[in-house]
Design an enzyme around this catalytic site. Structure first.
Site, PDB file in Angstrom:
ATOM      1  N   ASP A 311       0.874  -1.166   0.000  1.00 32.27           N
ATOM      2  CA  ASP A 311       0.000   0.000   0.000  1.00 32.27           C
ATOM      3  C   ASP A 311       0.916   1.221   0.000  1.00 32.27           C
ATOM      4  OD1 ASP A 311      -2.315   1.597   0.330  1.00 32.27           O
ATOM      5  OD2 ASP A 311      -1.903   1.720   2.471  1.00 32.27           O
ATOM      6  N   ASP A 508      -1.512  -1.199   6.369  1.00 32.37           N
ATOM      7  CA  ASP A 508      -1.613  -0.638   7.716  1.00 32.37           C
ATOM      8  C   ASP A 508      -2.468  -1.481   8.654  1.00 32.37           C
ATOM      9  OD1 ASP A 508      -4.199  -0.154   6.904  1.00 32.37           O
ATOM     10  OD2 ASP A 508      -3.925   2.000   6.639  1.00 32.37           O
ATOM     11  N   ASP A 512      -6.548  -2.082   4.526  1.00 30.99           N
ATOM     12  CA  ASP A 512      -6.166  -3.137   3.592  1.00 30.99           C
ATOM     13  C   ASP A 512      -6.403  -4.537   4.147  1.00 30.99           C
ATOM     14  OD1 ASP A 512      -5.092  -1.450   1.450  1.00 30.99           O
ATOM     15  OD2 ASP A 512      -3.597  -0.888   2.935  1.00 30.99           O
TER      16      ASP A 512
END
Length: 642
Positions: A311, A508, A512
Site C-alpha cells: 500500500d 496498515d 487493507d
C-alpha cells in the site's frame, strides 16, 4: 514415584555420573573389579529408573518414545552384563537431556525477558489523592497511576500530568527514548527512564498491547510448522521401525549386544528437536526486534515469498500528508467550511492534514454521513449535500467536470499530489492536492528485498495513477497500479497467487484488511493495534519499513537453520548405523555419546539465530552501494485485474 523421579532427575543424573567416576577409580587405582561392577550396576539402576518411568508414561498413551529405546538398551546391557555400557548410556542420555533443557531455555530468553518487563505492582491513586501500592490484578480501566524515574509502566494509557522520556524497546524494538507529555500514549512493559508522570489506565492486564505481544509470541513458539508435524509423524513410525530392526538383527545374528547397540544408535533425538528449536530461536529473535511472527508456519512460508505488494499511504510514505495546493471553483469559502465539518469526523491521514490546514475555520454540525468504500464520504451538512473524495465518487453521483477542472486535476496529479475533490449540491467546488513524504531509507530497503530473492515489488494504491507512477519510478518498483478499491487489491493478490507466485502484502492493518487476509503473508505496518495483530501474519510493532527486509532475512535464516539441523540429525544416524555394521570400533557408549552430542550441536546451531540482527545491519551499507543494480525495470499500471 513418577513425580519424585521427574523432580529429582537432575540430582539422579549427578549421582549417576559420580558413581561412574568412582567405578573407574576403583578399577584403575584399587584394581577392584568387584567394586567397579557394583558401582556401575548402581549407576545403571539410578540412571535407568527416570528414563524407564518416562518410557512407561509414553506407553500408557500408546507412544513408543526414544526413552523406550534407551530403556531397552540399558536392560539389554544388563542381560549381557555390560554394566559399564549400561551406566554410561544412562548417564549420557540424562546429561544430554539436562543440557538440552538448559540450552532450550536460552532460545526462549526473548519471551522470558518480555515477561520480566511487566511489573508486579503499581502505584494507584486513592480517593483522598494519595497513592497506594497494589497488585497488577487489582487495576481497572480509568485508574490514575503514578510512575517515577526508572519505573516500569504497568498499563496502556494516556499521560494526564508530568513529563519524562520512555524506553519503548519492548514494544517497538527501538531503544531510542521518546518524550512523554500530557496527552501522549504510554504502553505497559515500557520503562520511564526519567521524569515522573501520572497516567490514566485505558487497557490493563492481558488486554494491553504488551500482554497481546506476549500471548502472540508464546502461541507462535508453541505452534508447529508443517515440517515439524511431518517429523512428528516420521518419528512416530521411525521409532518402532528401529525397535523392529533391532529385534530382527538380534534374531538373525544371535548377537544381543549388536541389537542393543542399534537401539541406541537409531534414536532420532536430534531430528525431533532440530526443527522446533530453530523456530523458537527465530521467533524469539524477531520479538526482540519488534517483529512478531504469528507461528512457525508463517516463517517457513514467508521465507519463500517472491512477490511483495505495498500500500502507499503509511507504508511507503509516512502517512503524514500536507495540503500543497487548493483549486477553488465558485463558492470556495463555504465549501471549505463544509469540507472541514466533514473531515473533523474522520481519522484518515488526509482528513487530519485538511483539518490542520484549515485549523481556523469553524466546523458546522454534520447531520448524516456515509462512507462509499474506495470513493470517499457523502454527508449532509447544514442542509446541503457534501461529497468529499476522489473522481470515482464524483462519477457515482454524476457531478459534471469542466475541461478547466480536468486540467487542474491533471496538473496536481502530475506534481505527485493525492487529490481530494469537494462537491456541494452536485457541483465541484474544490480540488485539493496533498503530498506525503516517502519514508527515509525505503529505496535501500526495497533493494535489500531484491537481494533476498524477491522478484516482484508492486505498489497497489487507491491514489491516482500519475501519483502512483511517480512514487514507483522514484523507488524503483517493478510494477505500480493506482485508482484501486480495496476489493481490487484483493483481486490483484488472488490473480498473482493463481499464477503460482507466493505473495506478501504490506499495509496498515485496517484499510487493507481484505488484501492482508488474502495474501500468503500479510504484513501489518502498525503500532501494535488490535486490528493489525488480528489481521496479519507478521506485525512490525513500530511501523519501521526497514523491519521488512530484516524479517524476511530472519525467516530465510530460520528455514536454512532448520534444514541444516535436519541434515545434521539424519547424517549422524546414518554414519552411526553404517559404522556399527561396517567397523569394529563402534559400540553402545560411543554411539550414545555421539547421539547426545548431535542433539547439542543442533541446539547450538539454532542458537546462532539469536544474534542474527547484527549480520543484517552490517549488510545495509553494501546493499545501499549496489542499489542501482538490485532494482529491476518499472512497469506502469495497465494490467487488468479481472
Amino acid at each position: 514415584m513418577q513425580k519424585w523421579l521427574m523432580k529429582n532427575r537432575n540430582r539422579l543424573t549427578a549421582i549417576t555420573g559420580i558413581l561412574i567416576v568412582l567405578a573407574f577409580a576403583a578399577k584403575w587405582l584399587f584394581k577392584s573389579e568387584t567394586a567397579e561392577s557394583s558401582l556401575l550396576l548402581a549407576a545403571s539402576l539410578i540412571g535407568g529408573f527416570p528414563i524407564a518411568a518416562t518410557a512407561w508414561q509414553a506407553l500408557k498413551v500408546k507412544v513408543i518414545s526414544i526413552d523406550l529405546l534407551v530403556t531397552l538398551a540399558i536392560l539389554g546391557a544388563f542381560v549381557i552384563q555390560e554394566f559399564e555400557e549400561s551406566a554410561i548410556v544412562a548417564f549420557l542420555f540424562l546429561f544430554g537431556a539436562y543440557l538440552e533443557q538448559r540450552t532450550l531455555a536460552k532460545t526462549r530468553s526473548a519471551i522470558k525477558k518480555l515477561v520480566e518487563m511487566v511489573p508486579e505492582t503499581a502505584l494507584r491513586q486513592t480517593a483522598d489523592g494519595d497513592f497506594e501500592e497494589v497488585d497488577l490484578d487489582d487495576l481497572d480501566e480509568g485508574n490514575i497511576l503514578l510512575v517515577k524515574t526508572g519505573g516500569k509502566i504497568p498499563v496502556d494509557g494516556e499521560v494526564v500530568s508530568g513529563s519524562g522520556t520512555a524506553n519503548e524497546a519492548s514494544i517497538t524494538g527501538e531503544s531510542m527514548p521518546l518524550g512523554k507529555k500530557p496527552g501522549d500514549p504510554v504502553y505497559a512493559g515500557t520503562i520511564l527512564e526519567n521524569g515522573t508522570i501520572r497516567i490514566k489506565a485505558e487497557k490493563v492486564g492481558d488486554e494491553t498491547t504488551f500482554g497481546k505481544i506476549i500471548e502472540l509470541v508464546e502461541e507462535a513458539q508453541d505452534s508447529k510448522s508443517q515440517a515439524e508435524r511431518l517429523i512428528d509423524r516420521f518419528s512416530k513410525y521411525y521409532t518402532p521401525v528401529v525397535l523392529l530392526l533391532a529385534i530382527i538383527v538380534g534374531l538373525i545374528s544371535q548377537d544381543l549386544e549388536l541389537a542393543v547397540t542399534i537401539l541406541v544408535l537409531g534414536c532420532p533425538g536430534a531430528l525431533v528437536i532440530g526443527v522446533p528449536v530453530s523456530n523458537v530461536a527465530g521467533i524469539g529473535n524477531g520479538a526482540k526486534q519488534g517483529i512478531l511472527f504469528k507461528g512457525s508456519e508463517v516463517i517457513t512460508k514467508f521465507s519463500k515469498v517472491d512477490t511483495i505488494m505495498f500500500d502507499k499511504t503509511g507504508t511507503l510514505t509516512y502517512g503524514d500528508p500536507r495540503v500543497s495546493q487548493v483549486k477553488k471553483y465558485g463558492q470556495g469559502q463555504l465549501a471549505e467550511q463544509l469540507l472541514v465539518s466533514v473531515e473533523k469526523e474522520s481519522a484518515h491521514p488526509l482528513a487530519k492534514a485538511i483539518t490542520g490546514y484549515y485549523e481556523d475555520l469553524e466546523a458546522k454540525e454534520v447531520e448524516a454521513s456515509q462512507v462509499l468504500q474506495g470513493g470517499g464520504i457523502v454527508a449532509q451538512v447544514a442542509g446541503q449535500q457534501v461529497l468529499v473524495g476522489n473522481r470515482y465518487l464524483l462519477d457515482q453521483y454524476h457531478v459534471p467536470v469542466t475541461k478547466e477542472m480536468e486540467k487542474d486535476m491533471e496538473e496536481l496529479a502530475s506534481a505527485g499530489n493525492s487529490l481530494v475533490l469537494v462537491a456541494v449540491n452536485g457541483r465541484l467546488e474544490l480540488a485539493l492536492g496533498l503530498k506525503d513524504e516517502i519514508r527515509a531509507g525505503v529505496k535501500e530497503d526495497l533493494a535489500a528485498l531484491k537481494k533476498l530473492g524477491v522478484k516482484n515489488l508492486l505498489l497497489l494504491s487507491g491514489d491516482n495513477q500519475k501519483t502512483v507512477d511517480l512514487v514507483a519510478e522514484e523507488l524503483g518498483l517493478t510494477e505500480a497500479y493506482g485508482q484501486l478499491l480495496p476489493e481490487d487489491k484483493a483481486k490483484f493478490v488472488k490473480k498473482r497467487q493463481a499464477a503460482g507466485e507466493i505473495v506478501a502484502f504490506v499495509g496498515d492493518g485496517i484499510n487493507d484488511s481484505p488484501s492482508l487476509a488474502r495474501a500468503d503473508i500479510g504484513i501489518a505496518m502498525g503500532s501494535g493495534t488490535d486490528v493489525a495483530i488480528e489481521t496479519s501474519n507478521v506485525v512490525l510493532m513500530n511501523g519501521s519499513f526497514d523491519r521488512i527486509p530484516r524479517a524476511l532475512a530472519l525467516a530465510k535464516a530460520t528455514r536454512r537453520n532448520m534444514i541444516e539441523n535436519i541434515t545434521i540429525a539424519l547424517a549422524v544416524v546414518a554414519v552411526l548405523l553404517i559404522s556399527l555394521l561396517a567397523s569394529s570400533w563402534m559400540n553402545m557408549a560411543i554411539g550414545m555419546f555421539v547421539h547426545e552430542g548431535s542433539i547439542l550441536v543442533v541446539i547450538l546451531n539454532a542458537m546462532r539465530l539469536l544474534a542474527y540482527r547484527s549480520k543484517l545491519q552490517k549488510s545495509r551499507k553494501l546493499i545501499e552501494n549496489n542499489f542501482s543494480q538490485a532494482t529491476g525495470p518499472y512497469t506502469k499500471g495497465s494490467e487488468s485485474i479481472q
